[in-house]
Write an enzyme that holds these catalytic residues in place. Structure first.
Site, PDB file in Angstrom:
ATOM      1  N   ARG A 135     -14.712 -79.381 -32.528  1.00  0.00           N
ATOM      2  CA  ARG A 135     -14.182 -78.416 -33.490  1.00  0.00           C
ATOM      3  C   ARG A 135     -15.148 -78.285 -34.664  1.00  0.00           C
ATOM      4  O   ARG A 135     -15.280 -79.193 -35.477  1.00  0.00           O
ATOM      5  CB  ARG A 135     -12.803 -78.844 -33.999  1.00  0.00           C
ATOM      6  CG  ARG A 135     -12.257 -77.895 -35.070  1.00  0.00           C
ATOM      7  CD  ARG A 135     -10.767 -78.015 -35.309  1.00  0.00           C
ATOM      8  NE  ARG A 135     -10.362 -79.252 -35.945  1.00  0.00           N
ATOM      9  CZ  ARG A 135      -9.133 -79.473 -36.433  1.00  0.00           C
ATOM     10  NH1 ARG A 135      -8.204 -78.526 -36.350  1.00  0.00           N
ATOM     11  NH2 ARG A 135      -8.831 -80.636 -36.967  1.00  0.00           N
ATOM     12  N   ASP A 168      -4.691 -85.674 -42.632  1.00  0.00           N
ATOM     13  CA  ASP A 168      -6.003 -85.056 -42.706  1.00  0.00           C
ATOM     14  C   ASP A 168      -5.927 -83.910 -43.697  1.00  0.00           C
ATOM     15  O   ASP A 168      -4.936 -83.777 -44.425  1.00  0.00           O
ATOM     16  CB  ASP A 168      -6.488 -84.603 -41.320  1.00  0.00           C
ATOM     17  CG  ASP A 168      -5.638 -83.495 -40.711  1.00  0.00           C
ATOM     18  OD1 ASP A 168      -4.750 -82.950 -41.394  1.00  0.00           O
ATOM     19  OD2 ASP A 168      -5.878 -83.170 -39.532  1.00  0.00           O
TER      20      ASP A 168
END
Length: 529
Positions: free
Chosen positions: A167, A450
């Site tokens: 990603r 996160d």
């Protein structure tokens, strides 16, 4: 500042130290490729970012998202995406994490079918992290990745590994350490370019391919840009178009109205869609946060069982399976306790319930944040799939694409509590502080936090203040109350040695107390690293 070589002079400048890892990653040829991507596609990236800003003005004025009549022919048409490559056919459990050596080895070895190596939300983008992360990816592809802990424990890759999917960072971010013609390069093009250039041919030789997760897309136009990048990149190194495969994270409310169109734009490169639940909640607040009717309760109460999240998840399955694409479920973020078996028992039951809901809805696989959750999720999907690799035959013809369903934020008996308010401040401070010190995936209160989950926390604080929300006991949520609670938390948190909580508090104040919503916390925070 260092200019790499004559072929890129006046094009690429690299600022900061060039480590041994950097010499392997930042080669003249790789930087030539990044420069070529930037020169070709940067103008379009800027146009799309400007379009985002214009769309936000329309949303602020009350023009709610809807399915576009302009693209009705795409939604109504009969077409499918390319067939999945062999190593992306079975995706029943995927694990995610940053491109840090030990975590990568554990993730690749843990028994999940796919590992999403994250250069985005779970990676603090220090220059060292970004460059060493690319080297770690190169070694993972070549199966030479190893790690030795300070205690002397050695880690290495097993024979059977999860399929690697990378990603890159989103279109909104820049990599300030690298400039082309004096301007910082797109972090998306930088991350994608280095990984693709160094690894595409090696992956093909190993009967795999360059596979990606695409984050934060807000429109099919942004998917079209990625598709054009893919074609350019494949032509550049002379490999067949369609070799790249990409799974798009549907993690913005605007993308939820364009899932068919996004798959259509990426058709020969599309591998599926993922229900990126945490960023999706953040997007709902960010895009519609000025309107009191879209004010959400405590973060913990916004589960996948609430109306707008159910509508989004089920529509994703319907869309993917109609088009022959994989539908991948959301993250189980629980981090098992090494000390409290009762906490684990309760949490594992909730994880099983969440994964059973996804499997029953028709998802082909799901995400977890920790290796210990792989067996839990796998057991649920093993039972649902039987001997099949996926369940694309579940077409969900009962699901209707209705705009009001996707915007239905009413949650029965939901409320804003003092506990939820304090938790948002607490988690945001702890996460930002860790991020500033180079950690992008942080275990806080047995959850893997996160950037996406921190974004929910800080955006809720801004929203509650700006729509004059009240707690369930009638107490108004004000700037003064936020400041009081923050100072109480800081007094405790700053007891930790060598901390950066003063910087974290300044950043959080900048985000929460701003008159206008700051789009991403990582942008102002980036100036502190």
């Amino acid at each position: 500042m260092m200019t790499i070589n004559k072929t890129v002079i006046d094009k690429v400048e690299v600022e900061g130290a060039i480590s041994e890892a950097g010499k392997k990653v930042l080669t003249p040829e790789a930087l030539d490729f990044v420069a070529a991507l930037v020169e070709k596609f940067e103008p379009r990236r800027q146009e799309l970012l400007a379009r985002r800003r214009e769309r936000q003005k329309a949303l602020d004025s009350g023009l709610l998202p809807d399915f576009s009549m302009r693209t009705a022919s795409v939604r109504d048409g009969e077409w499918t995406v390319a067939a999945a490559p062999a190593d992306l056919e079975d995706r029943r459990v995927e694990i995610t994490g940053p491109v840090e050596r030990k975590m990568m080895i554990n993730a690749l070895n843990c028994g999940a079918r796919v590992f999403m190596a994250d250069l985005e939300d779970s990676l603090s983008p220090t220059w060292t992290n970004v460059v060493e992360g690319q080297l770690n990816l190169m070694e993972a592809v070549r199966r030479t990745l190893t790690f030795k802990s300070p205690e002397g424990k050695s880690y290495e890759l097993d024979k059977e590994l999860a399929t690697l999917v990378v990603r890159p960072r989103g279109w909104h971010l820049a990599e300030s350490h690298v400039r082309v013609k004096g301007e910082p390069v797109s972090a998306s093009l930088f991350d994608f370019g280095l990984y693709f250039f160094h690894n595409a041919r090696e992956l093909i030789s190993r009967e795999s391919g360059p596979y990606f997760y695409l984050p934060k897309l807000e429109s099919y136009h942004e998917a079209r840009l990625w598709n054009d990048v893919f074609n350019f990149a494949q032509d550049y190194i002379e490999i067949p178009r369609g070799t790249i495969r990409a799974t798009v994270l549907i993690e913005t409310i605007l993308a939820a109205f364009e899932m068919d169109e996004i798959l259509f734009e990426l058709k020969e490169h599309a591998a599926g869609l993922n229900a990126g639940r945490w960023d999706y909640i953040f997007s709902m607040i960010k895009k519609l946060g000025k309107h009191a009717e879209f004010c959400l309760p405590d973060r913990a109460q916004v589960t996948m069982a609430v109306p707008f999240m159910r509508a989004y998840a089920q529509l994703l399955v319907k869309t993917c399976h109609r088009r022959g694409a994989h539908a991948i479920g959301g993250m189980a973020a629980f981090i098992p306790s090494r000390k409290d078996a009762k906490v684990n028992e309760t949490a594992f039951a909730k994880v099983r319930e969440d994964k059973l809901r996804e499997a029953t809805d028709g998802f082909d696989g799901t995400w977890v944040a920790h290796p210990d959750l792989v067996p839990v999720a796998k057991a649920v999907f093993d039972e649902a799939l039987g001997g099949k690799a996926h369940q694309k035959d579940v077409l969900r013809e009962d699901v209707k694409p209705v705009a009001s369903y996707l915007l239905s934020t009413a949650i029965g008996e939901a409320k804003i509590t003092r506990e939820g308010l304090v938790n948002n401040i607490d988690v945001a401070l702890q996460y930002i502080e860790a991020w500033l010190r180079g950690s992008g995936a942080v275990a806080i209160y047995n959850l893997m936090e996160d950037a996406a989950t921190a974004e929910i926390s800080r955006s809720q604080l801004w929203q509650w203040i700006n729509v004059s929300a009240h707690m369930h006991d009638g107490t108004p949520i004000t700037r003064e109350l936020y400041t009081e609670l923050k100072e109480e938390l800081l007094e405790k948190l700053k007891a930790a040695p060598d901390n950066r909580f003063d910087d974290a508090a300044r950043i959080l104040d900048e985000l929460v107390l701003a008159d206008e919503f700051v789009e991403f916390l990582t942008i102002p925070a980036g100036s502190y690293i």
